[in-house]
Motif scaffolding. Structure first.
Motif, PDB file in Angstrom:
ATOM      1  N   ALA A 108      -2.420   6.304   0.987  1.00 16.59           N
ATOM      2  CA  ALA A 108      -2.821   5.208   1.440  1.00 16.59           C
ATOM      3  C   ALA A 108      -3.677   5.460   2.640  1.00 16.59           C
ATOM      4  O   ALA A 108      -2.936   5.843   3.594  1.00 16.59           O
ATOM      5  N   ALA A 114       0.913  -1.206  -0.133  1.00 20.00           N
ATOM      6  CA  ALA A 114      -0.136  -0.053   0.126  1.00 20.00           C
ATOM      7  C   ALA A 114       0.888   1.430   0.010  1.00 20.00           C
ATOM      8  O   ALA A 114       0.490   2.440  -0.769  1.00 20.00           O
ATOM      9  N   ALA A 119       0.880   3.765  -3.237  1.00 19.99           N
ATOM     10  CA  ALA A 119       0.243   5.086  -2.750  1.00 19.99           C
ATOM     11  C   ALA A 119       1.417   6.246  -3.428  1.00 19.99           C
ATOM     12  O   ALA A 119       0.910   7.042  -4.357  1.00 19.99           O
TER      13      ALA A 119
END
Ligand code: ADP
Length: 194
Positions: free
Chosen positions: A29, A18, A22
């Motif tokens: 995130a 994540a 991001a």
């Protein structure tokens, strides 16, 4: 505008991926687990409420979780897209996310399902327990988190499959390799990185 979900069993590597994704896609995130953990660490009223639940590997009640996510998604940075890590995890949370997005005439682009087999994830979590000391990384609690995931969260895959949103990515291998697989799968869905 990219709106992504990252779903998968505990230990599949969602948090790690994540953060990278991001950055790659230029979106925030948003991890409900991180939000809860920082509240526990700071002993906020929310943190005091959820501490024992998290320590047992159970899910925080939907009303609390939904409220936190609704607040977070209303912040300015999330209006240009987001990557949700660890939310939704129940059918009730799916409904709430649908409601939040519909209010903005928005919808999810892709749900990335990060797959990893049970032995591998248990091994990873036990290793992380030694490194980070997360209170929910003991063997008993890990097993409970796995069964809570199987019971409450795996049914969500069906829901999103019916909407044709799910891409399945093998979570085994080194971090960069898994990232490359996700980026390729997203590109195949027409989502180019920033
Ligand atoms: P993992 O997926 O590896 O278990 P997370 O950091 O995503 O780790 O979640 C840790 C804990 O935070 C969960 O076991 C649960 O207690 C709580 N939690 C996180 N997200 C949610 C959610 N969407 N709904 C309910 N509880 C949640």
């Amino acid at each position: 505008m990219t709106r992504l979900l990252l779903v998968g069993p505990p230990g599949a590597g969602k948090g790690t991926q994540a953060a990278i994704l991001a950055e790659t896609f230029g979106i925030p995130a948003i991890s409900t687990g991180d939000i809860f953990r920082s509240n526990v660490a700071n002993e906020t009223p929310l943190g005091l409420q959820v501490k024992a639940i998290m320590a047992a590997g159970e899910y925080v009640p939907d009303d609390l979780t939904n409220e936190i996510v609704a607040d977070r998604l209303s912040e300015a940075d999330a209006r240009a897209g987001f990557l949700l890590d660890g939310y939704p995890r129940t059918l009730d949370q799916v409904k709430e996310l649908d409601r939040i997005l519909a209010a903005d005439d928005a919808a999810l682009d892709v749900v990335v399902l990060l797959e990893a087999d049970t032995d591998v994830v248990v091994g990873r979590l036990l290793k992380r327990a030694k490194e980070q000391g997360r209170i929910d990384d003991t063997e008993d609690v890990i097993r409970n988190r796995m069964s809570v995931y199987a019971e409450q969260t795996s049914p969500l895959i069906d829901v999103y499959d019916k909407r044709n949103l799910v891409v399945r990515v093998d979570g085994l291998g080194d971090v960069a390799e898994v990232t490359a697989r996700i980026v390729d799968a997203l590109a195949a869905r027409g989502l180019a990185s920033a």
